[in-house]
Design a protein around this motif. Structure first.
Motif, PDB file in Angstrom:
ATOM      1  N   LEU A  93      17.175 -42.946  10.596  1.00 40.77           N
ATOM      2  CA  LEU A  93      15.991 -41.912  10.109  1.00 40.77           C
ATOM      3  C   LEU A  93      14.843 -42.245  11.151  1.00 40.77           C
ATOM      4  O   LEU A  93      14.490 -43.246  11.313  1.00 40.77           O
ATOM      5  N   CYS A  94      14.387 -41.098  11.845  1.00 44.21           N
ATOM      6  CA  CYS A  94      13.414 -41.109  13.102  1.00 44.21           C
ATOM      7  C   CYS A  94      12.189 -40.284  12.528  1.00 44.21           C
ATOM      8  O   CYS A  94      12.287 -38.989  12.271  1.00 44.21           O
ATOM      9  N   GLU A  95      11.205 -40.837  12.740  1.00 40.85           N
ATOM     10  CA  GLU A  95       9.719 -40.104  12.346  1.00 40.85           C
ATOM     11  C   GLU A  95       9.625 -39.074  13.515  1.00 40.85           C
ATOM     12  O   GLU A  95      10.252 -39.079  14.454  1.00 40.85           O
ATOM     13  N   LYS A  96       9.034 -37.969  13.215  1.00 40.25           N
ATOM     14  CA  LYS A  96       8.701 -36.878  14.207  1.00 40.25           C
ATOM     15  C   LYS A  96       7.939 -37.428  15.385  1.00 40.25           C
ATOM     16  O   LYS A  96       7.109 -38.406  15.188  1.00 40.25           O
ATOM     17  N   PRO A  97       7.964 -36.834  16.603  1.00 40.25           N
ATOM     18  CA  PRO A  97       9.005 -35.922  16.969  1.00 40.25           C
ATOM     19  C   PRO A  97      10.229 -36.654  17.285  1.00 40.25           C
ATOM     20  O   PRO A  97      10.330 -37.947  17.296  1.00 40.25           O
ATOM     21  N   MET A 120      18.818 -38.307  10.457  1.00 37.68           N
ATOM     22  CA  MET A 120      18.082 -37.515   9.905  1.00 37.68           C
ATOM     23  C   MET A 120      16.738 -37.519  10.409  1.00 37.68           C
ATOM     24  O   MET A 120      16.077 -38.709  10.707  1.00 37.68           O
ATOM     25  N   CYS A 121      15.975 -36.400  10.731  1.00 35.30           N
ATOM     26  CA  CYS A 121      14.670 -36.226  11.187  1.00 35.30           C
ATOM     27  C   CYS A 121      13.572 -36.312   9.976  1.00 35.30           C
ATOM     28  O   CYS A 121      13.986 -35.585   8.905  1.00 35.30           O
ATOM     29  N   ALA A 122      12.665 -37.303   9.956  1.00 32.31           N
ATOM     30  CA  ALA A 122      11.680 -37.386   8.979  1.00 32.31           C
ATOM     31  C   ALA A 122      10.838 -36.174   8.754  1.00 32.31           C
ATOM     32  O   ALA A 122       9.655 -36.382   9.203  1.00 32.31           O
ATOM     33  N   HIS A 123      11.148 -35.133   8.395  1.00 37.83           N
ATOM     34  CA  HIS A 123      10.490 -34.192   8.275  1.00 37.83           C
ATOM     35  C   HIS A 123      10.027 -33.789   6.801  1.00 37.83           C
ATOM     36  O   HIS A 123      10.716 -33.090   5.986  1.00 37.83           O
ATOM     37  N   PRO A 299      22.142 -34.366   6.402  1.00 34.14           N
ATOM     38  CA  PRO A 299      20.641 -34.141   6.060  1.00 34.14           C
ATOM     39  C   PRO A 299      20.165 -32.749   6.235  1.00 34.14           C
ATOM     40  O   PRO A 299      20.827 -32.004   6.939  1.00 34.14           O
ATOM     41  N   ILE A 300      19.158 -32.397   5.569  1.00 31.75           N
ATOM     42  CA  ILE A 300      18.529 -31.078   5.699  1.00 31.75           C
ATOM     43  C   ILE A 300      18.259 -30.889   7.305  1.00 31.75           C
ATOM     44  O   ILE A 300      18.502 -29.913   7.632  1.00 31.75           O
ATOM     45  N   ASN A 301      17.697 -31.718   7.830  1.00 30.49           N
ATOM     46  CA  ASN A 301      17.426 -31.575   9.407  1.00 30.49           C
ATOM     47  C   ASN A 301      18.013 -32.918  10.088  1.00 30.49           C
ATOM     48  O   ASN A 301      17.469 -33.769   9.855  1.00 30.49           O
TER      49      ASN A 301
END
Length: 331
Positions: A93-97, A120-123, A299-301
């Motif tokens: 899981l990575c915070e943006k960007p 998963m992008c943390a959007h 994941p969604i993104n």
């Protein structure tokens, strides 16, 4: 199954992530933390009820026995941490960007694919209930062809001017406000759109804050189906009271939302307004990440969407620098 998570980066943004894990103790546990500032690492370790403490995240990845990592580092450090985790077979899981260059994005895409891990992008704003309902309506065809979309995220940032830290540097932030807070309305715009982004044109400003990059931005995005999106974002000012979180204009009606309520007006003028219960978006994001890991669900993104978002932002920066419309396929 309880997923053991390594928290990489223990600064301010990691705090709501920790809250998310603490709300699902039967499903996930932060068992290791890493930060170059020992005090921050020990604070987070205490918050989660005890965890191994590392000063170097590479040691955490190699020895802590975690199933996944949650990356909450400054922007310029994301890519290396993602690559290290992917190569070790850890879910991410990575915070943006996602990262700050297209070269980094290409390496990340290859590493995730080669190692079969979930990224998963943390959007987090995608977990606001009105967003999910709006996307459902759009994707169902209830609005017909989408013509225009608009997303906004602006606020008067009081705290940054005294000490911008790494956010004040183009080298470490990758840009200014647009690649930071502006990342939210960018991924939200792309999530609601009905095609991939193809062209970008932008204007940025430095109205108030003392930083190398911009403190405000306006970006227009043309999508492959002809629809056009507008992003407005700033740290310099409080927006007008009528400013929506997002809106959509389409063939059969319109949608607009303040983030809590979703309004849908048909072309005939019939208005439906739904108010949703408040959701802590970070906690919903964390819970969904753990579900994706345990159920092997997409994941969604993922990195795919993360690269699209990054390219829109990098395209916006190129547009400002070169004073032209930028074709994203050229990036």
């Amino acid at each position: 199954m309880t997923v053991n998570v390594g928290l990489i980066g223990c600064g301010g943004i990691s705090n709501p992530h920790v809250r998310g894990y603490l709300e699902i103790p039967d499903r996930a546990k932060v068992t290791a933390v890493a930060d170059v500032v020992e005090e921050n690492a020990r604070t987070r370790a205490e918050q989660v009820g005890g965890a191994q403490v590392f000063s170097d995240y590479r040691d955490l990845i190699a020895t802590a026995g975690v199933d996944a990592v949650d990356i909450c580092l400054p922007h310029h450090l994301h890519a290396d941490a993602i690559l290290a985790a992917a190569e070790a077979g850890k879910h991410i899981l990575c915070e943006k960007p996602l990262c700050i260059t297209t070269d980094e994005a290409a390496k990340i895409t290859q590493a995730v694919k080669a190692n079969g891990v979930t990224l998963m992008c943390a959007h987090n704003q995608l977990f606001m209930p009105p967003v999910a309902k709006a996307r459902e309506l759009i994707q169902s065809g209830a609005l017909g062809k989408v013509y225009e979309l608009r997303t906004t995220d602006s606020f008067f940032n009081r705290g940054l001017n005294a000490d911008m830290g790494w956010r004040g540097s183009l080298q470490t932030a990758g840009g200014g406000e647009l690649i930071d807070t502006g990342y939210h309305p960018t991924y939200l715009l792309l999530h609601l759109a009905t095609a991939e982004p193809s062209e970008v044109v932008a204007m940025t400003s430095r109205h108030r804050l003392e930083m190398e990059g911009e403190d405000s931005a306006q970006v227009m995005v043309r999508f492959a189906d002809g629809s056009v999106g507008t992003i407005v974002t700033s740290w310099a000012y409080q927006p007008a009271a009528v400013t929506e979180k997002f809106s959509v204009v389409a063939e059969k009606g319109t949608l607009w939302s303040d983030g809590r309520t979703l309004n849908h007006r048909t072309i005939d003028g019939e208005l439906t307004t739904v108010e949703f219960p408040e959701v802590h978006a970070f906690s919903a994001e964390i819970a969904d990440f753990i579900t994706c890991v345990t159920d092997k669900r997409r994941p969604i993104n993922t990195e795919v969407e993360g690269v699209h978002v990054l390219k829109v932002i990098l395209g916006a920066y190129a547009s400002v620098k070169e004073k032209r419309v930028v074709t994203l396929a050229d990036l």
